[in-house]
Design an enzyme around this catalytic site. Structure first.
Site, PDB file in Angstrom:
ATOM      1  N   GLU A  44      -2.449  18.386 -20.249  1.00 32.14           N
ATOM      2  CA  GLU A  44      -2.143  17.219 -21.088  1.00 32.14           C
ATOM      3  C   GLU A  44      -1.467  17.643 -22.400  1.00 32.14           C
ATOM      4  OE1 GLU A  44      -2.731  14.275 -19.590  1.00 32.14           O
ATOM      5  OE2 GLU A  44      -1.702  13.303 -21.264  1.00 32.14           O
TER       6      GLU A  44
HETATM    7  C1  LIG Z   1      -5.809  22.599 -13.450  1.00 29.71           C
HETATM    8  C2  LIG Z   1      -4.548  21.974 -13.925  1.00 29.71           C
HETATM    9  C3  LIG Z   1      -4.362  20.614 -13.760  1.00 29.71           C
HETATM   10  C4  LIG Z   1      -3.170  20.014 -14.164  1.00 29.71           C
HETATM   11  N1  LIG Z   1      -2.954  18.670 -13.905  1.00 29.71           N
HETATM   12  C5  LIG Z   1      -1.694  18.168 -14.064  1.00 29.71           C
HETATM   13  C6  LIG Z   1      -1.356  16.867 -13.578  1.00 29.71           C
HETATM   14  O1  LIG Z   1      -2.212  16.133 -13.065  1.00 29.71           O
HETATM   15  N2  LIG Z   1      -0.077  16.445 -13.704  1.00 29.71           N
HETATM   16  C7  LIG Z   1       0.888  17.214 -14.257  1.00 29.71           C
HETATM   17  O2  LIG Z   1       2.035  16.782 -14.306  1.00 29.71           O
HETATM   18  N3  LIG Z   1       0.600  18.455 -14.758  1.00 29.71           N
HETATM   19  C8  LIG Z   1      -0.658  18.945 -14.662  1.00 29.71           C
HETATM   20  N4  LIG Z   1      -0.958  20.204 -15.121  1.00 29.71           N
HETATM   21  C9  LIG Z   1       0.073  20.977 -15.796  1.00 29.71           C
HETATM   22  C10 LIG Z   1      -0.190  21.169 -17.281  1.00 29.71           C
HETATM   23  O3  LIG Z   1      -0.057  19.968 -17.973  1.00 29.71           O
HETATM   24  C11 LIG Z   1       0.771  22.278 -17.766  1.00 29.71           C
HETATM   25  O4  LIG Z   1       0.303  23.502 -17.212  1.00 29.71           O
HETATM   26  C12 LIG Z   1       0.855  22.372 -19.276  1.00 29.71           C
HETATM   27  O5  LIG Z   1       1.473  21.226 -19.795  1.00 29.71           O
HETATM   28  C13 LIG Z   1       1.637  23.599 -19.741  1.00 29.71           C
HETATM   29  O6  LIG Z   1       2.826  23.777 -19.024  1.00 29.71           O
HETATM   30  P1  LIG Z   1       3.140  25.203 -18.370  1.00 29.71           P
HETATM   31  O7  LIG Z   1       1.953  25.617 -17.584  1.00 29.71           O
HETATM   32  O8  LIG Z   1       4.430  25.149 -17.665  1.00 29.71           O
HETATM   33  O9  LIG Z   1       3.253  26.188 -19.597  1.00 29.71           O
HETATM   34  P2  LIG Z   1       4.588  26.466 -20.471  1.00 29.71           P
HETATM   35  O10 LIG Z   1       5.216  25.194 -20.852  1.00 29.71           O
HETATM   36  O11 LIG Z   1       5.414  27.476 -19.775  1.00 29.71           O
HETATM   37  O12 LIG Z   1       3.960  27.125 -21.784  1.00 29.71           O
HETATM   38  C14 LIG Z   1       3.536  28.496 -21.847  1.00 29.71           C
HETATM   39  C15 LIG Z   1       3.051  28.775 -23.282  1.00 29.71           C
HETATM   40  O13 LIG Z   1       4.139  28.615 -24.192  1.00 29.71           O
HETATM   41  C16 LIG Z   1       3.792  27.677 -25.206  1.00 29.71           C
HETATM   42  N5  LIG Z   1       4.978  26.877 -25.540  1.00 29.71           N
HETATM   43  C17 LIG Z   1       5.840  26.251 -24.716  1.00 29.71           C
HETATM   44  N6  LIG Z   1       6.789  25.614 -25.430  1.00 29.71           N
HETATM   45  C18 LIG Z   1       6.501  25.807 -26.731  1.00 29.71           C
HETATM   46  C19 LIG Z   1       7.090  25.386 -27.952  1.00 29.71           C
HETATM   47  N7  LIG Z   1       8.153  24.583 -27.979  1.00 29.71           N
HETATM   48  N8  LIG Z   1       6.512  25.791 -29.109  1.00 29.71           N
HETATM   49  C20 LIG Z   1       5.406  26.551 -29.109  1.00 29.71           C
HETATM   50  N9  LIG Z   1       4.816  26.979 -27.981  1.00 29.71           N
HETATM   51  C21 LIG Z   1       5.359  26.623 -26.805  1.00 29.71           C
HETATM   52  C22 LIG Z   1       2.682  26.818 -24.603  1.00 29.71           C
HETATM   53  O14 LIG Z   1       1.858  26.240 -25.599  1.00 29.71           O
HETATM   54  C23 LIG Z   1       1.949  27.833 -23.754  1.00 29.71           C
HETATM   55  O15 LIG Z   1       1.026  28.539 -24.541  1.00 29.71           O
HETATM   56  C24 LIG Z   1      -2.164  20.801 -14.774  1.00 29.71           C
HETATM   57  C25 LIG Z   1      -2.378  22.172 -14.972  1.00 29.71           C
HETATM   58  C26 LIG Z   1      -3.530  22.762 -14.532  1.00 29.71           C
HETATM   59  C27 LIG Z   1      -3.689  24.255 -14.701  1.00 29.71           C
END
Ligand SMILES: Cc1cc2nc3c(=O)[nH]c(=O)nc-3n(C[C@H](O)[C@H](O)[C@H](O)COP(=O)(O)OP(=O)(O)OC[C@H]3O[C@@H](n4cnc5c(N)ncnc54)[C@H](O)[C@@H]3O)c2cc1C
Length: 592
Positions: A442
């Site tokens: 989220e």
């Molecule tokens: C168990 C689980 C359930 C989930 N459920 C859902 C769901 O129901 N629907 C759905 O759509 N998604 C879902 N997600 C996805 C979740 O919302 C994302 O994993 C999350 O938003 C982060 O995206 P990412 O994993 O691609 O990380 P990334 O976006 O690749 O981020 C990696 C790191 O970089 C940091 N970062 C990225 N951009 C910036 C920036 N501009 N400035 C500073 N820091 C930055 C982040 O904070 C993080 O620490 C789920 C994930 C999990 C693990």
């Protein structure tokens, strides 16, 4: 693990004595007919029973068994189907839903308490109804009337569930780069194609249909986040008469193996030209999603609180029973070979930190929920606008701070058990594992902090912050001198936050990196100060009633602990903020 008991006394205290919610409900025409103090009491009591008796017992077995995937079908752990049916039949999925479509119509401040209980009972279980009510919010706010009529009643009734399909393998935080496509068809529908990952409840056996809300791009969409649209894509197509028809062209490719919430199915979803209907306007999909985000983000914050509360309930029971060593001031349990560990200062520190953070978090989430209710139900435009501004400012704090404090609480709760907290038997380690995801999904807590500092504080030139600070100042001005022990440290914390806010706004003008450099620690200073406001309000409500009931004595003692031992954290955090971004950029990427 101790049996879960819903903290109903504390919830009643907040609703009736701290925030006087019943008076607010009477002043809001849409709520005056629906809810009063007695209805609220009855609902919370029933929710306390079903969560404690039917859901909490599945938490451990659900964690051990997890979900199973086979040939596109997902099976939830034993007992989940029956518990979900019971939960749905009680009307709990639609507790906050519009009565026009079969919802219960309760204000957020009530559904937030129900969510807390459900997630304390089992976070993994709670995600299924939570995603459904999130999807309902977007459909209710943005879908056409026929789509609402067709889908909302069965979703509120828990017969169908919902999912939110945003994330793709290469696009998590940055949704502007998603690749899922939606091709318009002659009949007004769309063919949706693409792969979504990490989709909570994307596939499972709890309901006969799953209504996916999918972010996708139209063929001629502008690049980036301005080119995203939202589509309703059911797992099973629904005929005009409401009967279930053919399977849609989508499937669950696999489920993830993960650190916690094992009983929640986290799915890879493949859309292969699946039939969908647009929700809202073309290219305005992210805005439509944001409608539910304030609700969902508060809901995720509450998940952090829920795990912290569950951990505390077990830790306090254990600390009263486990005997080790003697109290530093001499034996307390003379008839035993050692004293219960609750005599030791460090164990008290951990327990009181948990209690102070949990009760502060419950008060803060209730406060934000009340703002959401005013923003939604008030017929006074100015009051609505004020509440909307508060919600915008406080939502990222509620999501990130409640989950960060939730994890801290679960770790303290594990530590109170010593080695027994590390092994599975007592259930404390599961709470740590389950809570961890709340800081990530989220929108990660880092992104929440950026939203707070970049968009809300700096972006509004400090005006959103000023409105909240003015409310606290007015509260301080009204407080009687007998409350000085709570109000004086609150005033000092507010002065500090005022200065820090001005400092961040000023520094951001010269260097954009200052926002990201300050953000996480700034959000924590904000969070501790907001909790201080909540603790001062709770102390005010409890003051003078100590003789009536132990509850008030416990409240005042915990308030004193919060001001003496937790609030001073703002000093070191503020020093980190003021150190600025310079030290973050001394190394180039290769030298890390
Ligand atoms: C168990 C689980 C359930 C989930 N459920 C859902 C769901 O129901 N629907 C759905 O759509 N998604 C879902 N997600 C996805 C979740 O919302 C994302 O994993 C999350 O938003 C982060 O995206 P990412 O994993 O691609 O990380 P990334 O976006 O690749 O981020 C990696 C790191 O970089 C940091 N970062 C990225 N951009 C910036 C920036 N501009 N400035 C500073 N820091 C930055 C982040 O904070 C993080 O620490 C789920 C994930 C999990 C693990």
């Amino acid at each position: 693990m101790a049996d879960y008991q819903a903290p109903l006394r504390d919830m009643r205290f907040l609703l009736n004595e701290v925030f006087d919610a019943p008076t607010l409900w009477q002043s809001l025409p849409a709520l005056a007919e629906v809810v009063d103090a007695e209805t609220a009491e009855a609902i919370l009591e029933e929710a306390g029973k079903i969560t404690a008796n039917s859901i909490a017992p599945l938490n451990r077995s659900g964690d051990e068994e997890g979900c199973h995937w086979q040939a596109g079908e997902v099976t939830t752990p034993a007992g989940y189907k029956e518990a979900y049916r019971l939960y749905a039949e009680g009307g709990w999925v639609g507790v906050g839903g519009d009565p026009a479509f079969g919802g219960m119509g309760m204000p957020k401040v009530i559904s937030a308490q129900v969510e807390e209980m459900m997630n304390s009972a089992s976070l993994a279980f709670g995600l299924y109804p939570m995603l459904t009510s999130g999807a309902c919010l977007s459909i209710h706010a943005h879908a056409s009337e026929p789509l609402k009529q067709k889908y909302l009643p069965n979703m509120y009734a828990g017969v169908w569930s919902g999912s939110m399909c945003l994330t793709e393998p290469h696009a998590g935080t940055d949704l502007g780069i998603i690749r899922t496509r939606a091709e318009p068809q002659a009949d007004g529908t769309y063919k949706v194609s693409g792969t979504k990952i990490f989709i909570t409840g994307g596939e499972h056996d709890l309901t006969e249909n799953i209504i996916h809300l999918v972010l996708a791009k139209l063929p001629d969409a502008p690049a980036g986040s301005r080119g995203i649209s939202l589509f309703l894509v059911p797992k099973v197509l629904v005929e005009d008469d409401g009967a279930l028809g053919e399977r849609n062209a989508l499937s669950c490719g696999s489920i993830e193996h993960k650190m916690g919430i094992q009983a929640s199915a986290t799915c890879v979803m493949n859309f292969d030209g699946a039939t969908g209907w647009m929700v809202g306007e073309p290219n305005k999909g992210l805005a439509a999603m944001f409608t539910m985000m304030n609700y969902e983000r508060l809901g995720v914050g509450i998940q952090g609180l829920s795990t912290g509360e569950r951990s505390y309930q077990s830790a306090i029971e254990y600390a009263r029973e486990r005997i080790q060593s003697r109290a530093p001031t001499g034996p307390v349990a003379q008839d035993k070979v050692a004293d219960p560990i609750i005599v030791h200062p460090d164990v008290r520190r951990m327990l009181l930190t948990m209690k102070a953070l949990n009760e502060g978090g419950r008060a803060f989430s209730s406060y934000v929920a009340l703002q959401l209710d005013i923003a939604k139900f008030s017929d006074d435009a100015e009051a609505r606008q004020r509440a909307e501004a508060q919600v915008a400012l406080l939502t990222p704090v509620a999501k990130a701070f409640l989950t960060d404090m939730g994890l801290e609480s679960t770790v303290h709760g594990q530590q109170v058990f010593g080695g027994h907290g590390f092994i599975r038997e007592w259930g404390q380690e599961q709470l740590v594992r389950d809570c961890r995801i709340t800081q990530i999904y989220e929108g990660t807590n880092g992104i929440q902090a950026l939203d707070l500092v970049g968009r809300k504080v700096v972006g509004s030139g400090g005006t959103l912050y000023q409105a909240f600070a003015d409310e606290i100042r007015a509260f301080i001005a009204d407080a009687g001198s007998e409350l000085a022990e709570f109000v004086d440290p609150l005033q000092a914390a507010l002065d500090n936050l005022d200065e820090l806010t001005a400092w961040v706004i000023d520094r951001a003008r010269a260097n954009p990196n200052e926002i990201g450099a300050a953000s996480v620690e700034y959000l924590h200073v904000f969070g501790y100060t907001a909790y201080a406001y909540m603790w001062a309000r709770m102390a005010t409500a409890a003051f003078g009633k100590q003789a009536q009931d132990d509850f008030y004595q416990s409240k005042l003692g915990t308030a004193r602990f919060y001001f003496a031992r937790v609030l001073p954290r703002v000093q070191s955090l503020s020093a980190s903020v003021r150190a600025g971004s310079e030290s973050l950029y001394l190394l180039d990427a290769a030298r890390f």
